[in-house]
Design a protein around this motif. Structure first.
Motif, PDB file in Angstrom:
ATOM      1  N   UNK A  25       0.808  -1.219   0.000  1.00  0.00           N
ATOM      2  CA  UNK A  25       0.000   0.000   0.000  1.00  0.00           C
ATOM      3  C   UNK A  25       0.842   1.270   0.000  1.00  0.00           C
ATOM      4  N   UNK A  26       1.974   1.229   0.697  1.00  0.00           N
ATOM      5  CA  UNK A  26       2.781   2.450   0.747  1.00  0.00           C
ATOM      6  C   UNK A  26       3.529   2.728  -0.559  1.00  0.00           C
ATOM      7  N   UNK A  27       3.360   1.835  -1.545  1.00  0.00           N
ATOM      8  CA  UNK A  27       3.981   2.074  -2.847  1.00  0.00           C
ATOM      9  C   UNK A  27       2.941   2.444  -3.899  1.00  0.00           C
ATOM     10  N   UNK A  64       2.180   3.003  -8.590  1.00  0.00           N
ATOM     11  CA  UNK A  64       1.101   2.500  -9.428  1.00  0.00           C
ATOM     12  C   UNK A  64       0.379   3.656 -10.124  1.00  0.00           C
ATOM     13  N   UNK A  65       0.152   4.721  -9.358  1.00  0.00           N
ATOM     14  CA  UNK A  65      -0.525   5.889  -9.940  1.00  0.00           C
ATOM     15  C   UNK A  65       0.316   6.474 -11.087  1.00  0.00           C
ATOM     16  N   UNK A  66       1.643   6.511 -10.903  1.00  0.00           N
ATOM     17  CA  UNK A  66       2.514   7.005 -11.970  1.00  0.00           C
ATOM     18  C   UNK A  66       2.391   6.165 -13.221  1.00  0.00           C
ATOM     19  N   UNK A  72      -7.125  -3.121  -5.593  1.00  0.00           N
ATOM     20  CA  UNK A  72      -6.805  -2.744  -4.218  1.00  0.00           C
ATOM     21  C   UNK A  72      -7.147  -3.884  -3.268  1.00  0.00           C
ATOM     22  N   UNK A  73      -6.360  -4.023  -2.223  1.00  0.00           N
ATOM     23  CA  UNK A  73      -6.552  -5.117  -1.268  1.00  0.00           C
ATOM     24  C   UNK A  73      -6.726  -6.452  -1.977  1.00  0.00           C
ATOM     25  N   UNK A  86      -1.809  -4.496 -11.560  1.00  0.00           N
ATOM     26  CA  UNK A  86      -1.077  -4.166 -10.342  1.00  0.00           C
ATOM     27  C   UNK A  86      -1.904  -4.603  -9.139  1.00  0.00           C
ATOM     28  N   UNK A  87      -1.331  -5.491  -8.364  1.00  0.00           N
ATOM     29  CA  UNK A  87      -2.002  -5.966  -7.162  1.00  0.00           C
ATOM     30  C   UNK A  87      -1.495  -5.149  -5.992  1.00  0.00           C
ATOM     31  N   UNK A  88      -2.395  -4.502  -5.299  1.00  0.00           N
ATOM     32  CA  UNK A  88      -1.979  -3.732  -4.135  1.00  0.00           C
ATOM     33  C   UNK A  88      -2.436  -4.491  -2.900  1.00  0.00           C
ATOM     34  N   UNK A  89      -1.483  -4.931  -2.083  1.00  0.00           N
ATOM     35  CA  UNK A  89      -1.905  -5.634  -0.871  1.00  0.00           C
ATOM     36  C   UNK A  89      -0.774  -5.811   0.116  1.00  0.00           C
TER      37      UNK A  89
END
Ligand code: ADP
Ligand code: MG
Length: 678
Positions: A446-448, A452-454, A549-550, A576-579
């Motif tokens: 999550x802190x990265x 992903x937004x870039x 997300x998650x 992109x998997x954010x978790x």
């Protein structure tokens, strides 16, 4: 006169009320009772505290070394405590809410207690006080109900074992198969399951009972398959020339896998049988156009076709994209869903009945008693794992019996497919259209998220679009929506006003959903924030990023489906998997997603990671329930059972041979309910 078909009411101690309670458990006759197997056993074998594990159910035998004390607490709660000296160890035994225990035991008694061991305090939470002279034994535990207790079932089973033991020699599995796999006979299975003398005996009985169950299941499937494929259907005599011309008009060349499966399908349609075929192909492999081709084949034979999709969005998308493949003067495609207006619906149904509508696409709304076709040749079921198992049954119930083409992207391992789809023929698209670039999958914490937004920004700049999938919060659609709204606000903060951001969730009405999907498809919206409503089937080839997300809240099968929403065009695509998974299992799952984009490899991995149990996507695909056997854990055994069943049934006059007599009789007695055909 006694028979295994005697009613359980014949047993001593079973009056009308108890009989009814047994009926509720599916137990009507003696055979049902004796086949009502325990789900597990309490191992009453005695242990020493030094080797007992924390949380283990164990039996300790020892001498009561402190006066039992009864304490009352809370609201009508009681606790009896005493010390038990087991060899050299003192164990503190506690029985909750069984106050009478206090009167049963005295200081100095030798007793055996069955309970749950708590290692930290060397305590035993007592479940049961055993008779002093209790031997090492296994105690069968039955699935019971409120109306009927464990020990009642146990008593009845024992009574029945005594009275009917001479009748247990009916062996359904032919002897040669039994001896090949060392399968116990029926009598041994029944005794071994209910009253095993050793753990080994119970294991052997369970293994044999599983095999028996699998073998009967597979034999039945093979029989259904054989009968379903005999002359009960109708030949769909399509016009091959027109089919070829249609293929010429497609905007792309079919892949060789698409050609292969299309051939299998239309060949089957032309045979005078009921086609019952599953088309399996990974997400993005191009199943829709194959379905369109098969439907067109039916139309050239003067018939109609229908296609059912699990969601309204998907049905609409199909109506649009399939409609665009045809010349509207030649093929009329209509859409029927829950939100079709009454007047329009009436018109469509009228034109359907007269044969004016050629292809009807829709959701569940298609399966209504007032939906009647002029002559339905083919029914396509998209994302079939989303529906129940028996679509043919549903169609037949409303008076239709077309050829069936079910499609699924749920890549379940072959070994499970023989169970879940055993009665179907399977066609597999094992190739993606040319020019597709492999989707790049990455996993970030999550802190990265900024990274992903870039990446999304860079893609948008290049003219692409993106999905942002919001977390799944179990059992609360309201929370899902709140969450989605929050994510939507975050994304607007990150991307507006340069780009258009929209939100799509399951609580929105269909009209709102449609207009958002249409705008996304037209690239009027660049970032679609969505709950899993977009999980299946949605096709927007210009989208190149899928941000989830998650991600650890989703199953692997679902993540794979979501990932399949990108990489559908020529663009290099990204998932992109954010978790921040908290367990090794969670980490392994993320790594598996990164490591492969092959759905079958992933499904296999999923199976390994979960082990036996609830494999998502498998449950969805309608794996039948077994009483004893575990088709996931014992896949190999299922495969063997299938091979043996195929071999047996393929012998001419197999049912006339003395060795197969019992099996053949059993099959013909129990077959009726499984009949799919007229
Ligand atoms: P799925 O099998 O997941 O249902 P679709 O049928 O939605 O896949 O197809 C995915 C995308 O691939 C669609 O945009 C479709 O138009 C395109 N497509 C299908 N077949 C081909 C092909 N042979 N060549 C190029 N693109 C194709
Ligand atoms: Mg599809």
């Amino acid at each position: 006169m006694t028979s295994l078909l005697d009613s359980v009411g014949q047993l001593a101690g079973v009056g009308p009320k108890r009989e009814e309670a047994l009926n509720h458990l599916g137990i009507f006759n003696i055979n049902d009772l004796l086949s009502y197997f325990p789900t597990r056993y309490n191992d009453l074998e005695q242990k020493l505290p030094s080797v007992a594990l924390d949380g283990e159910k164990v039996t300790f035998k020892g001498v009561v070394s402190s006066e039992p004390v009864l304490a009352r607490f809370g609201f009508k709660k009681t606790r009896v405590n005493f010390r038990l000296l087991v060899e050299h160890d003192n164990v503190m035994v506690t029985f909750f809410n069984q106050p009478w225990i206090q009167g049963r035991i005295n200081l100095g008694d030798e007793v055996a207690v069955y309970g749950t061991y708590e290692k930290a305090r060397q305590g035993l939470s007592g479940i049961k006080l055993l008779p002093k002279n209790s031997e090492d034994e296994l105690e069968a535990i039955y699935p019971s109900s409120k109306e009927i207790q464990q020990k009642t079932i146990k008593g009845l089973v024992e009574q029945a074992l005594g009275k009917y033991q001479d009748l247990l020699d009916l062996n359904l599995i032919p002897d040669d198969i039994r001896s090949r796999y060392k399968i116990l006979n029926r009598r041994e299975i029944i005794f071994g399951m209910h009253v095993p003398k050793t753990p080994f005996e119970s294991q052997q009985a369970r293994r044999s009972a599983s095999f028996e169950e699998f073998f009967l299941f597979q034999t039945r499937l093979q029989l259904i398959k054989t009968m379903d494929r005999s002359n009960h259907g109708r030949a769909i005599n399509f016009d091959n020339e027109r089919l070829k011309q249609f293929i010429q008009t497609l905007p792309y060349e079919l892949t060789s896998a698409q050609k292969k499966v299309a051939n299998e399908i239309v060949f089957d349609m032309r045979r005078p049988i009921h086609m019952n075929r599953l088309l399996q192909g990974d997400v993005g492999s191009g199943k829709t156009v194959v379905a369109a081709l098969a439907m067109y084949a039916a139309i050239t034979a003067g018939m109609q076709a229908t296609m059912m999709a699990p969601t309204e969005i998907l049905a609409q998308q199909h109506a649009r994209s399939i409609g665009s493949l045809f010349n509207p003067d030649e093929v009329r495609v209509e859409l029927l869903t829950g939100s079709t207006k009454a007047a329009q619906r009436r018109q469509i149904l009228e034109d359907l009945m007269s044969g004016d509508v050629d292809i009807l696409i829709g959701t569940h709304a298609l399966i209504q008693p007032d939906v009647a076709f002029h002559q339905l040749g083919l029914a396509v079921i998209d994302e079939q794992h989303r529906f129940g198992v028996d679509q043919r049954g549903m169609l037949r119930d409303i008076g239709m019996n077309p050829d069936i083409l079910a499609m699924t992207a749920t890549p379940i391992p072959r070994t499970l497919a023989i169970t879940a789809y055993g009665e179907m023929d399977v066609s597999i698209i094992d190739e993606l259209p040319a020019g597709r670039k492999a989707i790049k999958t990455s996993w970030v914490r999550h802190n990265e998220l900024d990274r992903a937004i870039d990446l999304i920004k860079a893609q948008l700049k290049d003219g692409a679009q993106a999905y942002v999938v919001t977390p799944l919060i179990e059992e609360s659609e309201v929370l899902d929506v709140q969450n989605a709204e929050q994510v939507f606000a975050d994304m607007q903060a990150a991307f507006a006003p340069d780009y258009e951001v929209a939100l799509l969730h399951g609580r929105m009405n269909n009209q709102a959903k449609d207009s958002i999907m249409a705008a996304f498809k037209a690239n009027e919206i660049q970032i679609l924030v969505a709950t899993t409503v977009i999980e299946v089937g949605v096709d927007v080839p210009n989208a190149s990023v899928m941000l989830i997300l998650d991600a650890d809240r989703f199953g692997l099968a679902q993540l794979h489906q979501l990932r399949g929403r990108v990489g559908r065009g020529e663009r290099q695509s990204y998932t992109i998997l954010v978790s921040d998974p908290k367990t090794q299992y969670g980490i392994d799952r993320m790594e598996a997603m990164v490591a492969t984009t092959d759905g079958f490899v992933l499904a296999q991995k999923d199976l390994e990671l979960r082990g036996s149990g609830d494999v998502l996507g498998v449950r969805q695909s309608g794996l039948p329930a077994f009483q004893v056997g575990d088709p996931i854990h014992d896949m190999k055994m299922m495969e063997i059972a299938q091979q043996e069943a195929i071999e047996l049934i393929s012998e001419a006059d197999w049912d006339k041979k003395p060795a197969n007599e019992a099996l053949a009789a059993y099959m013909s007695e129990t077959m009726v309910q499984y009949r799919y055909f007229d």
